[in-house]
Scaffold this motif. Sequence first.
Motif, PDB file in Angstrom:
ATOM      1  N   THR A   1     -14.382   0.505 -44.751  1.00  0.00           N
ATOM      2  CA  THR A   1     -13.234   1.019 -44.151  1.00  0.00           C
ATOM      3  C   THR A   1     -12.113   1.817 -44.741  1.00  0.00           C
ATOM      4  N   HIS A   2     -12.251   1.841 -46.107  1.00  0.00           N
ATOM      5  CA  HIS A   2     -11.258   2.345 -46.614  1.00  0.00           C
ATOM      6  C   HIS A   2     -11.304   3.964 -46.430  1.00  0.00           C
ATOM      7  N   PRO A   3      -9.845   4.544 -46.157  1.00  0.00           N
ATOM      8  CA  PRO A   3      -9.971   5.866 -45.597  1.00  0.00           C
ATOM      9  C   PRO A   3     -10.390   6.909 -46.731  1.00  0.00           C
ATOM     10  N   VAL A   4     -10.335   6.422 -48.005  1.00  0.00           N
ATOM     11  CA  VAL A   4     -10.837   7.546 -49.131  1.00  0.00           C
ATOM     12  C   VAL A   4     -12.346   7.471 -48.897  1.00  0.00           C
ATOM     13  N   LEU A   5     -13.220   6.231 -49.044  1.00  0.00           N
ATOM     14  CA  LEU A   5     -14.574   6.098 -49.145  1.00  0.00           C
ATOM     15  C   LEU A   5     -15.045   6.617 -47.513  1.00  0.00           C
ATOM     16  N   VAL A   6     -14.231   6.361 -46.593  1.00  0.00           N
ATOM     17  CA  VAL A   6     -14.886   6.819 -45.383  1.00  0.00           C
ATOM     18  C   VAL A   6     -14.892   8.289 -45.237  1.00  0.00           C
ATOM     19  N   SER A   7     -13.807   8.959 -45.906  1.00  0.00           N
ATOM     20  CA  SER A   7     -13.644  10.354 -45.966  1.00  0.00           C
ATOM     21  C   SER A   7     -14.820  10.990 -46.707  1.00  0.00           C
ATOM     22  N   ALA A   8     -15.194  10.237 -48.117  1.00  0.00           N
ATOM     23  CA  ALA A   8     -16.184  10.572 -48.996  1.00  0.00           C
ATOM     24  C   ALA A   8     -17.884  10.491 -48.218  1.00  0.00           C
ATOM     25  N   SER A   9     -17.631   9.503 -47.328  1.00  0.00           N
ATOM     26  CA  SER A   9     -18.997   9.487 -46.558  1.00  0.00           C
ATOM     27  C   SER A   9     -19.325  10.522 -45.690  1.00  0.00           C
ATOM     28  N   LEU A  10     -18.356  10.787 -45.177  1.00  0.00           N
ATOM     29  CA  LEU A  10     -18.190  11.779 -44.303  1.00  0.00           C
ATOM     30  C   LEU A  10     -18.675  13.229 -44.804  1.00  0.00           C
ATOM     31  N   SER A  11     -18.255  13.375 -46.193  1.00  0.00           N
ATOM     32  CA  SER A  11     -18.560  14.601 -46.752  1.00  0.00           C
ATOM     33  C   SER A  11     -20.012  14.688 -47.302  1.00  0.00           C
ATOM     34  N   PHE A  12     -20.283  13.234 -47.767  1.00  0.00           N
ATOM     35  CA  PHE A  12     -21.839  13.313 -48.122  1.00  0.00           C
ATOM     36  C   PHE A  12     -22.756  13.518 -47.145  1.00  0.00           C
ATOM     37  N   LYS A  13     -22.395  12.898 -45.991  1.00  0.00           N
ATOM     38  CA  LYS A  13     -23.427  13.332 -44.933  1.00  0.00           C
ATOM     39  C   LYS A  13     -23.539  14.414 -44.375  1.00  0.00           C
ATOM     40  N   ALA A  14     -22.728  15.409 -44.642  1.00  0.00           N
ATOM     41  CA  ALA A  14     -22.612  16.668 -44.323  1.00  0.00           C
ATOM     42  C   ALA A  14     -23.506  17.555 -45.334  1.00  0.00           C
ATOM     43  N   ILE A  15     -23.755  17.080 -46.280  1.00  0.00           N
ATOM     44  CA  ILE A  15     -24.610  17.587 -47.389  1.00  0.00           C
ATOM     45  C   ILE A  15     -25.959  17.786 -46.981  1.00  0.00           C
ATOM     46  N   PRO A  16     -26.771  19.088 -47.109  1.00  0.00           N
ATOM     47  CA  PRO A  16     -28.072  19.211 -46.624  1.00  0.00           C
ATOM     48  C   PRO A  16     -28.738  18.560 -47.630  1.00  0.00           C
TER      49      PRO A  16
ATOM     50  N   LEU B   1     -19.483   5.369 -50.875  1.00  0.00           N
ATOM     51  CA  LEU B   1     -20.188   4.014 -50.745  1.00  0.00           C
ATOM     52  C   LEU B   1     -20.692   4.529 -49.311  1.00  0.00           C
ATOM     53  N   PHE B   2     -21.959   5.171 -49.641  1.00  0.00           N
ATOM     54  CA  PHE B   2     -22.817   5.723 -48.246  1.00  0.00           C
ATOM     55  C   PHE B   2     -23.702   4.731 -47.902  1.00  0.00           C
ATOM     56  N   VAL B   3     -23.239   3.418 -47.437  1.00  0.00           N
ATOM     57  CA  VAL B   3     -24.108   2.466 -47.122  1.00  0.00           C
ATOM     58  C   VAL B   3     -23.971   1.878 -45.644  1.00  0.00           C
ATOM     59  N   LEU B   4     -25.141   1.183 -45.135  1.00  0.00           N
ATOM     60  CA  LEU B   4     -24.731   0.356 -44.145  1.00  0.00           C
ATOM     61  C   LEU B   4     -24.629   1.405 -42.976  1.00  0.00           C
ATOM     62  N   GLY B   5     -23.668   1.017 -42.180  1.00  0.00           N
ATOM     63  CA  GLY B   5     -23.509   1.858 -40.793  1.00  0.00           C
ATOM     64  C   GLY B   5     -22.884   3.440 -41.258  1.00  0.00           C
ATOM     65  N   HIS B   6     -22.508   3.581 -42.425  1.00  0.00           N
ATOM     66  CA  HIS B   6     -22.251   4.865 -42.525  1.00  0.00           C
ATOM     67  C   HIS B   6     -23.404   5.751 -42.807  1.00  0.00           C
ATOM     68  N   ASN B   7     -24.533   5.083 -43.298  1.00  0.00           N
ATOM     69  CA  ASN B   7     -25.747   5.886 -43.443  1.00  0.00           C
ATOM     70  C   ASN B   7     -27.099   5.484 -42.428  1.00  0.00           C
ATOM     71  N   THR B   8     -26.389   5.424 -41.305  1.00  0.00           N
ATOM     72  CA  THR B   8     -27.348   4.924 -40.025  1.00  0.00           C
ATOM     73  C   THR B   8     -27.547   6.023 -38.910  1.00  0.00           C
ATOM     74  N   ARG B   9     -28.535   6.262 -38.334  1.00  0.00           N
ATOM     75  CA  ARG B   9     -28.879   7.139 -37.181  1.00  0.00           C
ATOM     76  C   ARG B   9     -29.936   6.381 -36.424  1.00  0.00           C
ATOM     77  N   LYS B  10     -30.042   6.659 -35.092  1.00  0.00           N
ATOM     78  CA  LYS B  10     -31.115   6.400 -34.333  1.00  0.00           C
ATOM     79  C   LYS B  10     -32.053   7.294 -33.927  1.00  0.00           C
ATOM     80  N   ASP B  11     -33.445   6.781 -33.995  1.00  0.00           N
ATOM     81  CA  ASP B  11     -34.456   7.673 -33.353  1.00  0.00           C
ATOM     82  C   ASP B  11     -34.377   7.697 -31.691  1.00  0.00           C
ATOM     83  N   THR B  12     -35.406   8.391 -31.099  1.00  0.00           N
ATOM     84  CA  THR B  12     -35.448   8.704 -29.812  1.00  0.00           C
ATOM     85  C   THR B  12     -35.556   7.127 -29.127  1.00  0.00           C
TER      86      THR B  12
END
Length: 335
Positions: free
Chosen positions: A26-41, A170-181
Amino acid sequence: MIFVGGVLFERNSTNQGNCDLVALMTHPVLVSASLSFKAIPEKKFSTSDASSDELTKSKHVYLFQREYATVDPMLVDFIGTDEATTCVGIVIRNRNNGMTSVAHLDSPKIVDLGLSQMLSKLGDCGHDTELDHTEQTGGSSEQKDHSFPLCAKIIKALGKSVVKFHIQTLFVLGHNTRKDTAGNALPIFSGVLVETRTGTVIPATFDQTTRCPDEIVRRIRISGSFMDSRWRNKLLETYDTQTDRFIIAPCSWSSRLVRMASFLQQFPDSEVLRTCSTSPFAEAPDFVHNQRRQWDYLIQHPNWKETFQMEEARIFTRSASGGWIMVEPAHEAAD
């Protein structure tokens, strides 16, 4: 020691690293880094794909589960791993010399020795050494029995170390989760690739043509190592940093493993997924195919000494094109 955004992270000593992991997530710096990483194709690498020329025409090192490698940016352009569903891929890079170590961790039991193996080849790692650290896992927040204990153990080990680890992602656990149909939790990304000269980390997947060399033997060695005391609680040696060669250390497999291969080969695909995966809904489409290829090899080569001739390592050197050529034991002895 752990640093985030250049600032020392104050550890919580009351809960064996679990609170540290939750706080970092939940650290703001790492939350921001995870959001940026998730946006990379996500980059998909295959020798049959023209868009992969940058990798296939460069020198790269690929790692399977429980393997690690430390590479010199003067010798290797890229290093990566994928197929992480409940496992964790970590990247540690020495800021001073660019040496980069990547590991594919699959159990909390191998964290302590595994990190020691990684650090041993990064150059001087004394009190004043500063290392960049990136962590990525395929495990979701719902994989609490697998991914959370592993991530918590890694953070605990980094926090106790005298080395300065600057966590970049720190792109782990909830940061790296999606749901299928159907509502099943899946990883957003299951692999990473590091450009060694810059330290840039991107999400990536590989295919059979870019997971060289010695793919099947290395996959089998993962299972064989569980019954081999020499590899207990350790990462598997795969690559020689100094010579830029793959050196696949010998690993035996028992007749029991061969019998198990024959037994499992009879299962339908759905049962293979259920039996052989910790996350059957998250596996790649080629998971079952790769399992069957391993079992076919074991059935055809029941004696491990046929594979590791004279009980020596299987050695691969780079070809002029950047691929790999196996060195026969007799040739290696002659050298």
